[in-house]
Design an enzyme around this catalytic site. Structure first.
Site, PDB file in Angstrom:
ATOM      1  CG  ASP A 259      -8.327   5.282  -0.251  1.00  0.00           C
ATOM      2  OD1 ASP A 259      -9.514   5.725  -0.473  1.00  0.00           O
ATOM      3  OD2 ASP A 259      -7.924   4.214  -0.807  1.00  0.00           O
TER       4      ASP A 259
ATOM      5  N   GLY B 223     -13.678  -0.937  -6.998  1.00  0.00           N
ATOM      6  CA  GLY B 223     -14.928  -0.633  -6.633  1.00  0.00           C
ATOM      7  C   GLY B 223     -14.875   0.314  -5.213  1.00  0.00           C
ATOM      8  N   GLY B 224     -13.801   0.799  -4.903  1.00  0.00           N
ATOM      9  CA  GLY B 224     -13.917   1.571  -3.585  1.00  0.00           C
ATOM     10  C   GLY B 224     -14.575   0.856  -2.493  1.00  0.00           C
TER      11      GLY B 224
ATOM     12  CB  THR C   5      -9.188  -0.571  -7.525  1.00  0.00           C
ATOM     13  OG1 THR C   5      -9.021   0.531  -6.855  1.00  0.00           O
ATOM     14  CG2 THR C   5      -8.769  -1.794  -6.834  1.00  0.00           C
TER      15      THR C   5
ATOM     16  CB  THR D 193      -5.860   0.676  -6.158  1.00  0.00           C
ATOM     17  OG1 THR D 193      -6.737   1.697  -6.654  1.00  0.00           O
ATOM     18  CG2 THR D 193      -5.104   1.248  -4.723  1.00  0.00           C
TER      19      THR D 193
ATOM     20  CB  SER E  52      -7.231  -0.127   1.586  1.00  0.00           C
ATOM     21  OG  SER E  52      -7.632  -0.804   0.433  1.00  0.00           O
ATOM     22  CB  SER E  53     -12.543  -0.534   0.774  1.00  0.00           C
ATOM     23  OG  SER E  53     -13.044   0.301   1.329  1.00  0.00           O
TER      24      SER E  53
ATOM     25  NE  ARG F 108      -3.802   1.867   0.947  1.00  0.00           N
ATOM     26  CZ  ARG F 108      -5.090   2.077   0.305  1.00  0.00           C
ATOM     27  NH1 ARG F 108      -5.173   1.709  -0.863  1.00  0.00           N
ATOM     28  NH2 ARG F 108      -5.975   2.860   0.727  1.00  0.00           N
TER      29      ARG F 108
ATOM     30  CG  ASN G  61      -8.174   6.328  -4.514  1.00  0.00           C
ATOM     31  OD1 ASN G  61      -9.120   5.652  -4.476  1.00  0.00           O
ATOM     32  ND2 ASN G  61      -8.449   7.601  -3.962  1.00  0.00           N
TER      33      ASN G  61
END
Ligand code: DON
Length: 563
Positions: free
Chosen positions: A414, A464-465, A372, A390, A443-444, A99, A392
């Site tokens: 984020d 897809g966030g 992503t 990603t 993050s998701s 990340r 983002n």
């Protein structure tokens, strides 16, 4: 007696009728041994070719990730970051965190004006939005630990693809058109993507090919300490950014312990913080496990209610408790325990929607030691990789280095720029996810692997966030509860709730008027306008005969390739 025979015959006829009308399953690509599913056929193919050469899933990861950086610049990247969850053929599991990090010169209030209001666009457009990229460190670290083929050999087809160029698809043509104003706003000069690219044109990525060739020669240090690092820092600073050579030199990918939990006879292995994916998935699945979802029926009113209410509560917890575990203490064990979730669902009733304003984060005593793209790989040795990567937003910060040939992420968005103010995905954050130098933003992303009876069962993930977590959830449920094929599970209509805003996002035309009316009558707000598509899942299912079935989402240009 006669009556019994009649009844027996009647039921046989009924059973036969039922079988006769039972819909044939639609099946995705099925292969014997190995498969890669990703957002572009070119990347799935390059990954599969590495497997054919005798490479393992980790070698194929490097190839696929970097091929996506070439073939899918919308989200594939070397200017961003990601997460990877693996399960080796002997059952060993692990997770890699590559990340992005906040620059050393970042600060908590860097996106606020003097009145402490969030400055619109500062965390999403241009140089200040950029987090320190982790992708190159990530693929080199995965390869260092588990790779078998030489890195030069793995990178070669990727470099050739960049030089040869990639054909523009219809969807890509539209995306490039839609993002023109962003590219023009952020970049000083015109960039490769400012041209009026049309379907079937070929875009050659020569600058990226040159960068990748230097990385092929000099390794990961090229990106973090070499010529590429110097060029990148000068470029970002010339555009008003704060990234330094020290930021790049200090960047390291980190091995993490994945989140694991059971759901019925499945064992789910998913991403740990700094992603919220695994924890939220665990919370939602633990909350819905006691209900007979299969009896309620796929996307039935009751199933949507239970899942929505579980999602509402999990996302409320996410916003309060979750952040980079190297900076905040997360009550992880409690959050994913069945008892805690049961308590959170106590006030749920089928008679009426809970209101998000009445739901806050759970109360936990802090006693525990805080655009992503996804690809899934199973190799011919039985190793599995689930990786989500990603920059983002689509094309990240829109800032593109023409010299180096790639887009920079806008991952700083984020973070929670200010407590209670939603980010671009409408997610609210608090102290746990505030900005600090060297911290990773929450993050998701939910790269996930599922075991059944101790064996590899599914590899799944999606972009897809904020909707990533719930899309992964529905894909698993579609196979496990509703007995869909991998392809059907991936393509089925999806919905999503994230506590705030208090509405159920639904894919338009995916749900019957009856179901929508029922939900409205129960007090649910529906939003069908903001999400033409929810997620774009890339998944692989191990079939009972050991073959693999690919699930490449119809929503994108995704493709499964294998042998
Ligand atoms: O890490 C996250 O949760 C986001 N940066 C993911 C962004 C994303 O999925 C955008 N794609 N649709």
């Amino acid at each position: 007696m006669k009556k019994t025979i009649l009844l027996f015959t009647l039921s046989l006829v009924l059973i036969n009728c039922k079988t006769a009308v039972k819909k044939e399953k639609t099946i995705g690509l099925v292969t014997q041994k190995a498969m890669v599913v990703s957002a572009r056929e070119e990347a799935s193919k390059i990954g599969t070719d590495i497997l054919k050469k005798g490479g393992n899933a980790f070698d194929a990861m490097v190839a696929t990730e970097l091929a996506l950086a070439v073939a899918f610049p919308y989200a594939g990247n070397i200017g961003g970051g990601g997460f990877m969850v693996y399960r080796k053929n002997d059952g060993e599991i692990g997770a890699l965190d590559y990340r992005e990090k906040a620059p050393l010169a970042s600060s908590k209030d860097m996106f606020l004006d003097t009145d402490r209001n969030v400055i619109k666009g500062k965390s999403t457009f241009g140089s200040m939005a950029v987090g320190i990229p982790g992708t190159v460190a990530g693929v080199f670290e995965a390869h260092r630990k588990f790779g078998t083929l030489p890195m030069e050999e793995i990178l070669q087809p990727v470099i050739e693809l960049a030089k040869r160029g990639v054909i523009v698809t219809k969807k890509q043509e539209k995306r490039i058109q839609n993002f023109q104003s962003g590219f023009l706003k952020v970049n000083k000069d015109s960039i490769l993507f400012n041209k009026n690219w049309k379907e079937n044109d070929t875009i050659k990525y020569n600058a990226l090919a040159a960068t990748l060739t230097r990385i092929q020669k000099n390794g990961s240090d090229e990106f973090y300490k070499g010529e590429t690092a110097e060029k990148l820092v000068s470029f970002i600073q010339a555009n008003g950014g704060i990234m330094t050579l020290e930021d790049l030199a200090k960047y390291k990918a980190k091995w993490r312990t994945p989140i694991t939990f059971n759901y019925d006879d499945l064992r789910i292995i998913s991403m740990s913080p700094p992603s919220s994916g695994g924890i939220c998935l665990a919370q939602i699945m633990n909350a819905i496990e006691p209900y007979d979802l299969d009896k309620f029926g796929h996307n039935s009113t009751k199933a949507i209610q239970v899942i929505t209410e579980a999602e509402r509560r999990a996302y409320a917890d996410r916003s309060f408790f979750l952040g980079d575990p190297d900076f905040v203490k997360i009550p992880l064990k409690t959050l994913i325990s069945k008892e805690y979730i049961a308590g959170r669902m106590n006030d749920f009733s089928f008679d009426k929607a809970t209101k998000s304003e009445d739901v806050s984060h759970g109360s936990i005593k802090m006693t525990e030691s805080d655009e992503t793209t996804h690809y899934s790989i199973v190799d011919q040795f039985g190793n599995a990789i689930s990786a989500t990567t990603t920059i983002n937003a689509g094309y990240g910060s829109k800032l593109y280095s023409s010299e180096l040939g790639f887009f920079l992420n806008n991952e700083m968005d984020d973070f929670s720029s200010k407590t209670g103010v939603p980010n671009m995905f409408g997610l609210i954050g608090a102290k746990a996810n505030e900005i600090a130098p060297e911290k990773r933003m929450l993050s998701s992303m939910t790269p996930t692997i599922v075991e059944k009876n101790g064996q590899l069962f599914m590899v799944v993930g999606t972009p897809g966030g904020s909707t990533i977590i719930t899309s992964v959830l529905q894909t698993i449920l579609n196979v496990h509860e509703y007995k869909m094929s991998m392809k059907e599970a991936v393509n089925a209509s999806r919905f999503h709730h994230q506590w705030l805003p208090d509405n159920i996002k639904m894919e338009p035309d995916g749900f019957s008027t009856e179901i929508k009316t029922n939900l409205k009558n129960l007090g649910y707000n529906l939003d069908e306008t903001n999400s033409p598509v929810i997620g774009k899942v890339a998944a692989i299912l191990v079939l009972p005969n050991g073959k693999l079935e690919g699930g490449a989402d119809k929503r994108g240009d995704d493709a499964a390739v294998g042998f």
